[in-house]
Design a protein around this motif. Structure first.
Motif, PDB file in Angstrom:
ATOM      1  N   ARG A 129       0.813  -1.205   0.090  1.00 11.96           N
ATOM      2  CA  ARG A 129       0.046  -0.288   0.000  1.00 11.96           C
ATOM      3  C   ARG A 129       1.168   1.330  -0.055  1.00 11.96           C
ATOM      4  NH1 ARG A 129      -3.552  -2.367   4.779  1.00 11.96           N
ATOM      5  NH2 ARG A 129      -4.403   0.476   5.277  1.00 11.96           N
ATOM      6  N   ILE A 130       1.727   1.489   0.550  1.00 10.39           N
ATOM      7  CA  ILE A 130       2.953   2.570   0.704  1.00 10.39           C
ATOM      8  C   ILE A 130       3.846   2.592  -0.455  1.00 10.39           C
ATOM      9  CG2 ILE A 130       5.339   3.177   1.858  1.00 10.39           C
ATOM     10  CD1 ILE A 130       4.210   2.015   4.089  1.00 10.39           C
ATOM     11  N   ALA A 131       3.912   1.173  -1.161  1.00 10.27           N
ATOM     12  CA  ALA A 131       4.312   1.409  -2.489  1.00 10.27           C
ATOM     13  C   ALA A 131       3.991   1.803  -4.240  1.00 10.27           C
ATOM     14  CB  ALA A 131       4.891  -0.172  -3.401  1.00 10.27           C
ATOM     15  N   GLU A 132       2.051   1.565  -3.633  1.00  9.05           N
ATOM     16  CA  GLU A 132       0.944   2.309  -4.421  1.00  9.05           C
ATOM     17  C   GLU A 132       0.995   3.546  -4.349  1.00  9.05           C
ATOM     18  OE1 GLU A 132      -3.730   1.552  -5.255  1.00  9.05           O
ATOM     19  OE2 GLU A 132      -2.325   0.513  -3.741  1.00  9.05           O
ATOM     20  N   ARG A 184       2.948   9.667  -6.390  1.00  6.78           N
ATOM     21  CA  ARG A 184       3.910  11.021  -6.241  1.00  6.78           C
ATOM     22  C   ARG A 184       5.011  11.265  -7.423  1.00  6.78           C
ATOM     23  NH1 ARG A 184       4.222  13.119  -0.501  1.00  6.78           N
ATOM     24  NH2 ARG A 184       2.744  12.212   0.470  1.00  6.78           N
ATOM     25  N   LYS A 185       4.797  12.557  -8.108  1.00  2.00           N
ATOM     26  CA  LYS A 185       5.579  12.762  -8.721  1.00  2.00           C
ATOM     27  C   LYS A 185       7.596  12.915  -8.273  1.00  2.00           C
ATOM     28  CE  LYS A 185       3.009  14.550 -12.373  1.00  2.00           C
ATOM     29  NZ  LYS A 185       2.903  15.342 -13.429  1.00  2.00           N
ATOM     30  N   LYS A 186       7.470  13.620  -7.107  1.00  2.00           N
ATOM     31  CA  LYS A 186       8.377  13.454  -6.069  1.00  2.00           C
ATOM     32  C   LYS A 186       8.983  13.648  -4.629  1.00  2.00           C
ATOM     33  CE  LYS A 186       9.669  17.897  -9.755  1.00  2.00           C
ATOM     34  NZ  LYS A 186       9.705  19.011  -9.461  1.00  2.00           N
ATOM     35  N   ILE A 187       9.582  12.743  -4.765  1.00  6.13           N
ATOM     36  CA  ILE A 187       9.867  12.560  -2.856  1.00  6.13           C
ATOM     37  C   ILE A 187      11.286  12.520  -3.087  1.00  6.13           C
ATOM     38  CG2 ILE A 187       9.410  10.060  -3.539  1.00  6.13           C
ATOM     39  CD1 ILE A 187       7.553  10.226  -0.958  1.00  6.13           C
ATOM     40  N   ARG A 188      11.769  12.859  -1.651  1.00 11.35           N
ATOM     41  CA  ARG A 188      13.129  12.228  -1.378  1.00 11.35           C
ATOM     42  C   ARG A 188      13.007  10.804  -0.814  1.00 11.35           C
ATOM     43  NH1 ARG A 188      15.784  15.478   4.129  1.00 11.35           N
ATOM     44  NH2 ARG A 188      18.342  15.704   3.156  1.00 11.35           N
ATOM     45  N   TRP A 189      14.892  10.131  -0.914  1.00  4.90           N
ATOM     46  CA  TRP A 189      14.343   9.037  -0.715  1.00  4.90           C
ATOM     47  C   TRP A 189      14.342   8.014  -0.968  1.00  4.90           C
ATOM     48  CZ3 TRP A 189      19.255  10.125   2.518  1.00  4.90           C
ATOM     49  CH2 TRP A 189      19.001  11.178   3.402  1.00  4.90           C
ATOM     50  N   ARG A 190      13.639   8.782  -2.809  1.00  2.67           N
ATOM     51  CA  ARG A 190      13.131   7.352  -3.553  1.00  2.67           C
ATOM     52  C   ARG A 190      13.226   6.006  -3.819  1.00  2.67           C
ATOM     53  NH1 ARG A 190       7.757   7.371  -6.964  1.00  2.67           N
ATOM     54  NH2 ARG A 190       7.946   9.767  -6.608  1.00  2.67           N
ATOM     55  N   PRO A 191      14.961   6.278  -3.812  1.00  2.00           N
ATOM     56  CA  PRO A 191      15.568   4.863  -4.127  1.00  2.00           C
ATOM     57  C   PRO A 191      15.850   3.909  -2.809  1.00  2.00           C
ATOM     58  CG  PRO A 191      16.709   6.595  -5.469  1.00  2.00           C
ATOM     59  CD  PRO A 191      16.051   7.208  -4.670  1.00  2.00           C
ATOM     60  N   LEU A 192      16.225   4.448  -2.159  1.00  3.80           N
ATOM     61  CA  LEU A 192      15.999   4.068  -0.525  1.00  3.80           C
ATOM     62  C   LEU A 192      14.593   3.543   0.282  1.00  3.80           C
ATOM     63  CD1 LEU A 192      17.523   3.062   2.672  1.00  3.80           C
ATOM     64  CD2 LEU A 192      16.939   6.091   2.690  1.00  3.80           C
ATOM     65  N   LEU A 193      13.760   4.284  -0.974  1.00  6.51           N
ATOM     66  CA  LEU A 193      12.061   3.967  -0.340  1.00  6.51           C
ATOM     67  C   LEU A 193      11.978   2.689  -0.790  1.00  6.51           C
ATOM     68  CD1 LEU A 193       9.604   4.423   1.302  1.00  6.51           C
ATOM     69  CD2 LEU A 193       8.937   6.025   0.131  1.00  6.51           C
ATOM     70  N   GLU A 194      12.266   2.701  -2.322  1.00  2.00           N
ATOM     71  CA  GLU A 194      11.767   1.424  -3.024  1.00  2.00           C
ATOM     72  C   GLU A 194      12.427   0.463  -2.494  1.00  2.00           C
ATOM     73  OE1 GLU A 194      12.688   3.061  -6.579  1.00  2.00           O
ATOM     74  OE2 GLU A 194      10.685   3.669  -6.988  1.00  2.00           O
TER      75      GLU A 194
END
Length: 315
Positions: free
Chosen positions: A168-171, A176-186
């Motif tokens: 659900r978080i991934a969805e 969101r187009k922009k978010i900090r830490w995207r690679p880490l979060l994925e």
């Protein structure tokens, strides 16, 4: 009828009402002034009142902040996280997100106002006080995080407390187009989906197991018997269990559950290695060396590897 509507609204809003709401439901300006002058009401913010005397609860303070910011506003960030049980202590400042087209000109005491373009989609449709959806609360906190450790903490807390899921978080992240830490979060969402439920478990997965080429353990394995037990990391093929002891759940009665689990495992030929934050965060290479040695003694035939030029595991 208008008076009944006002009473119902005040009850819904934890005893808090705005001037506009009171006027729309039949009160006059003189009546509001009298309630304040007689101290039957107390002013919380400009145009927002508590219709009672005495201490103001946290939820009432959140309502007051939402009403002060105005229509469409919602609690967010640490405030929404506390309301939804993702953390145990509220932040000293109440966080409110407003629609991006609105701008609050004056400072609101004790309130930090954020702005969002998509608030109509991220605001939960029914929960009160109004707040952002849990998945979007997590993403807001990730976006505001100053350090990767904070990202780990919020993502794993939301999942460990069963407030949401990695899927659900991934969805929500995909919208969101922009978010900090995207690679880490994925990357982290994939690890949490595998069963890592805390920053300690994530650290073990990445810096101990993967970094040193150890076999993959099964995380958060449920073992049923006379009582259900949970194994943090289970190397079933090699009859080895690794328990990662954060403070929560391993004090008081938790210590006796740990002892029962370890003893039961020993009876059935299983070894248990137990590590805490100081071990996994302070000396992941030492933990890897110890695990590799036990795994090898129990039949693991591959070789562990160093994690880098400064690795001390096999020097």
């Amino acid at each position: 009828m208008a008076r009944d509507e006002l009473i119902a609204l005040v009850q819904l809003q934890e005893g808090v009402v705005s001037r506009r709401q009171a006027l729309d439901r039949g009160m006059t300006r003189d009546q509001i002034t009298w309630c304040l002058a007689s101290r039957r009401w107390q002013r919380l913010h400009l145009g927002v009142f508590a219709t009672f005397t005495g201490p103001v609860s946290y939820r009432a303070r959140v309502w007051a902040a939402v009403l002060r910011v105005g229509p469409g506003a919602a609690a967010s960030h640490q405030t929404a996280a506390y309301l939804d049980g993702m953390c145990d202590e509220p932040s000293p400042v109440i966080h409110i997100t407003a629609p991006a087209h609105r701008h609050i000109q004056t400072r609101i005491d004790g309130v930090q106002v954020h702005y969002a373009q998509r608030l109509n989609r991220t605001r939960h449709p029914t929960r009160l006080p109004p707040r952002t959806r849990i998945e979007d609360t997590v993403l807001d906190l990730v976006d505001a995080a100053a350090h990767p450790r904070a990202v780990e903490t919020w993502v794993t807390a939301a999942n460990q407390r069963r407030r949401t899921t990695p899927e659900r978080i991934a969805e929500a992240l995909g919208l969101r187009k922009k978010i900090r830490w995207r690679p880490l979060l994925e990357s982290m969402l994939g690890d949490v989906a595998e069963g890592a439920e805390s920053p300690l478990e994530l650290r073990h997965l990445r810096r101990v197991e993967r970094a040193h080429g150890l076999p993959s353990g099964v995380r958060q394995r449920r073992v049923a018997g006379q009582r259900v037990i949970w194994i943090d990391v289970d190397y079933d093929e090699f009859m080895l269990r690794v328990e990662l002891d954060g403070r929560l759940g391993h004090d008081g009665e938790g210590r006796f559950r740990d002892r029962h689990r370890d003893n039961a495992g020993t009876v059935h030929g299983r070894a248990t290695l137990r590590y805490g934050h100081a071990d996994v965060f302070g000396d992941p290479c030492g933990v890897a060396a110890e695990q590799a040695k036990v795994l090898a003694a129990r039949g693991w035939t591959e070789r562990a590897r160093t994690c880098g030029t400064n690795c001390t595991a096999f020097s």
